[in-house]
Scaffold this motif. Structure first.
Motif, PDB file in Angstrom:
ATOM      1  N   PHE A  35      41.792  43.392  53.301  1.00 35.69           N
ATOM      2  CA  PHE A  35      42.416  43.625  51.995  1.00 35.69           C
ATOM      3  C   PHE A  35      43.893  43.260  51.952  1.00 35.69           C
ATOM      4  O   PHE A  35      44.478  43.216  50.865  1.00 35.69           O
ATOM      5  CB  PHE A  35      42.186  45.068  51.551  1.00 35.69           C
ATOM      6  N   THR A  36      44.487  42.979  53.107  1.00 32.11           N
ATOM      7  CA  THR A  36      45.861  42.479  53.110  1.00 32.11           C
ATOM      8  C   THR A  36      45.942  41.101  52.455  1.00 32.11           C
ATOM      9  O   THR A  36      47.010  40.686  51.990  1.00 32.11           O
ATOM     10  CB  THR A  36      46.407  42.437  54.552  1.00 32.11           C
ATOM     11  N   ILE A  37      44.838  40.395  52.394  1.00 35.98           N
ATOM     12  CA  ILE A  37      44.822  39.069  51.753  1.00 35.98           C
ATOM     13  C   ILE A  37      45.278  39.164  50.291  1.00 35.98           C
ATOM     14  O   ILE A  37      45.975  38.277  49.796  1.00 35.98           O
ATOM     15  CB  ILE A  37      43.403  38.465  51.835  1.00 35.98           C
ATOM     16  N   VAL A  38      44.906  40.247  49.595  1.00 37.21           N
ATOM     17  CA  VAL A  38      45.216  40.353  48.165  1.00 37.21           C
ATOM     18  C   VAL A  38      46.722  40.365  47.903  1.00 37.21           C
ATOM     19  O   VAL A  38      47.221  39.536  47.122  1.00 37.21           O
ATOM     20  CB  VAL A  38      44.531  41.588  47.550  1.00 37.21           C
ATOM     21  N   PRO A  39      47.507  41.252  48.517  1.00 36.49           N
ATOM     22  CA  PRO A  39      48.946  41.199  48.261  1.00 36.49           C
ATOM     23  C   PRO A  39      49.590  39.907  48.749  1.00 36.49           C
ATOM     24  O   PRO A  39      50.550  39.419  48.129  1.00 36.49           O
ATOM     25  CB  PRO A  39      49.503  42.418  49.012  1.00 36.49           C
ATOM     26  N   LEU A  40      49.079  39.325  49.822  1.00 35.92           N
ATOM     27  CA  LEU A  40      49.662  38.077  50.311  1.00 35.92           C
ATOM     28  C   LEU A  40      49.444  36.939  49.314  1.00 35.92           C
ATOM     29  O   LEU A  40      50.233  35.992  49.264  1.00 35.92           O
ATOM     30  CB  LEU A  40      49.068  37.706  51.669  1.00 35.92           C
ATOM     31  N   ARG A  41      48.422  37.017  48.514  1.00 35.71           N
ATOM     32  CA  ARG A  41      48.178  35.972  47.528  1.00 35.71           C
ATOM     33  C   ARG A  41      48.963  36.206  46.233  1.00 35.71           C
ATOM     34  O   ARG A  41      49.279  35.254  45.518  1.00 35.71           O
ATOM     35  CB  ARG A  41      46.677  35.871  47.213  1.00 35.71           C
ATOM     36  N   ARG A  42      49.282  37.454  45.923  1.00 33.43           N
ATOM     37  CA  ARG A  42      49.874  37.742  44.611  1.00 33.43           C
ATOM     38  C   ARG A  42      51.383  37.974  44.632  1.00 33.43           C
ATOM     39  O   ARG A  42      52.052  37.715  43.630  1.00 33.43           O
ATOM     40  CB  ARG A  42      49.188  38.964  43.995  1.00 33.43           C
ATOM     41  N   LEU A  43      51.907  38.487  45.723  1.00 32.04           N
ATOM     42  CA  LEU A  43      53.345  38.732  45.777  1.00 32.04           C
ATOM     43  C   LEU A  43      54.099  37.424  45.950  1.00 32.04           C
ATOM     44  O   LEU A  43      53.606  36.489  46.580  1.00 32.04           O
ATOM     45  CB  LEU A  43      53.680  39.695  46.917  1.00 32.04           C
TER      46      LEU A  43
END
Length: 457
Positions: free
Chosen positions: A223-231
């Motif tokens: 789930f760390t992938i999500v913030p890495l894609r959006r921030l």
């Protein structure tokens, strides 16, 4: 798994950039998901499983007097876990300011966040291999994972002033904590099913625990992938030395700069003290329940699950209270509740799950809110453009300098053999922290940092 770290940088500031409010909301939603990712480590690993499990491995390896000897040092088996926590936060103290300085100098928080997150996730996943007498491996993986989550939180928290307007930070911060507690509760339900039904799954109790530990690392990484894609990374003014080579010099410069904001330092001191108590209660609760109160693992899991469920409501509810009474008064009220919880815990009868559940419910109602409001309150005290540096100092107070509580807890047990004596010693952290926080003039501190003062704070 690397996100687009960003050739698409934008200037610092929550409302700047071509996408305006919609872009800010998108980043906020991505930001929430890092709490969603890493909070499973804090709940399933740190709060529930690793303490009792590592303690059992150490006790199985202990000599006739109940001591193990890591690096030739005699350590009571029951003190190994809190000592490992203390070591991990000392290491975090060294690394967090360097990470914060590097992020502010380069403007590239995402690669650093990714590195810290995936080192921690890998160490947590590696806990699957803890069996037999491998207490040293367990202590090492715990140290790596706990230091990594602290470093990652420096970078994560530093985004808050950039993605949220001053008047919405209490709400955004509280939603982040709520996301974290939601994921923690969901995974704990899965853990409970696996642990209580391990026989039907053809697993031993030890196998079930090791799978629960490792699954937290897999969840964290996925789930760390999500913030890495959006921030988004922000542009910074070029100049100065390389971030890595000047890390310690930047730390000294940050400390000197913080002397120009004594009220911000005063808040950090208060937070350091009372949060040390919070972090110690979180990390040692399962050991206290299993070793002192004689409760089984199923009871501990369901109690922590209760904490997680109520913490979602507590974080959102205290966020609403802050809008009426201000964040400072709301936090002070929560510290009174924390003190009463510890006093009640000292007198808790052994072998009575109902009383332990009641205490867990009280913890859940104040845990998320006190932490979320402290984070949002500090965000108002950070000078613009120095978010990562100052949040590295904040994170040192949050996790990196929370070594004294576990150390006191471990020493109290080593000297007395009583976890009740250890738990009641933590009352001092909340009492002193409350006095220090009450003395901080928050509105004046916000103005002194050069930030707009919200209507209610």
């Amino acid at each position: 798994m690397n996100a687009e770290t960003a050739d698409t940088t934008e200037p610092t500031g929550p409302t700047e950039g071509s996408d305006g409010a919609a872009s800010r909301r998108r980043e906020q939603r991505g930001w929430y998901f890092y709490d969603f990712a890493c909070s499973v480590y804090s709940t399933s690993v740190l709060t529930v499983f690793i303490g009792p499990y590592l303690t059992s491995i150490a006790k199985a390896s202990a000599d006739a007097d109940g001591f193990v000897h890591p690096l030739g040092i005699p350590v009571r088996a029951g003190s190994l876990f809190p000592y490992a926590i203390s070591v991990s936060v000392v290491i975090a103290v060294i690394l967090m300011p360097i990470a914060g300085a590097a992020a502010d100098r380069t403007g590239r928080k995402k690669p650093l966040l990714a590195a810290a997150a995936y080192v921690g996730a890998a160490a947590t996943t590696g806990m699957f291999f803890l069996d037999g007498h491998r207490y040293l491996l367990g202590a090492f993986l715990l140290i790596v994972a706990n230091a990594s989550v602290s470093v990652s939180m420096v970078l994560y928290n530093a985004y808050l002033p950039q993605i949220a307007e001053p008047d919405e930070r209490d709400a955004v911060s509280s939603r982040g904590w709520a996301f974290g507690y939601t994921s923690g509760a969901f995974v704990l339900v899965l853990n409970l099913v696996l642990y209580t039904g391990h026989d039907s799954f053809g697993l031993s109790e030890s196998d079930a625990v090791r799978i629960c530990l490792a699954s937290a690392g897999v969840w964290w990484g996925a789930f760390t992938i999500v913030p890495l894609r959006r921030l988004r990374d922000r542009k910074v003014t070029p100049g100065g030395e390389g971030a890595v080579g000047s890390g310690w010099r930047q730390l000294l410069a940050t400390l000197r700069d913080m002397r120009r904001h004594p009220l911000t330092l005063s808040f950090l001191l208060a937070y350091l003290v009372y949060n040390d108590g919070v972090q110690t209660v979180i990390s040692q609760a399962s050991v206290y329940g299993s070793e002192e109160l004689g409760l089984d693992q199923t009871t501990l899991i369901t109690a922590v699950l209760l904490v997680q469920v109520l913490a979602v409501a507590g974080a959102l509810g205290m966020g609403r209270l802050a809008r009426t009474y201000g964040a400072k008064r709301t936090i002070l009220g929560s510290l009174v509740v924390w003190t009463l919880i510890l006093l009640a815990g000292y007198f808790l009868p052994a072998g009575e799950p109902a009383f332990f559940y009641a205490l867990a419910a009280a913890i859940g109602l104040v845990l998320g809110g006190s932490q979320a409001l402290s984070r949002s309150l500090f965000s108002h005290l950070v000078p613009r453009g120095k978010e990562a540096e100052y949040f590295s100092a904040y994170e040192m107070s949050d996790r990196g300098l929370s070594w004294l509580g576990p150390l006191v807890f471990g020493l109290a047990y080593q000297l007395t053999g009583s976890y009740r004596d250890a738990i009641v010693s933590l009352v001092a952290f909340f009492a002193i922290g409350s006095v220090l926080l009450a003395r901080v003039p928050i509105r004046r501190a916000v103005a002194a940092a050069g930030n707009p003062v919200p209507e209610r704070i």
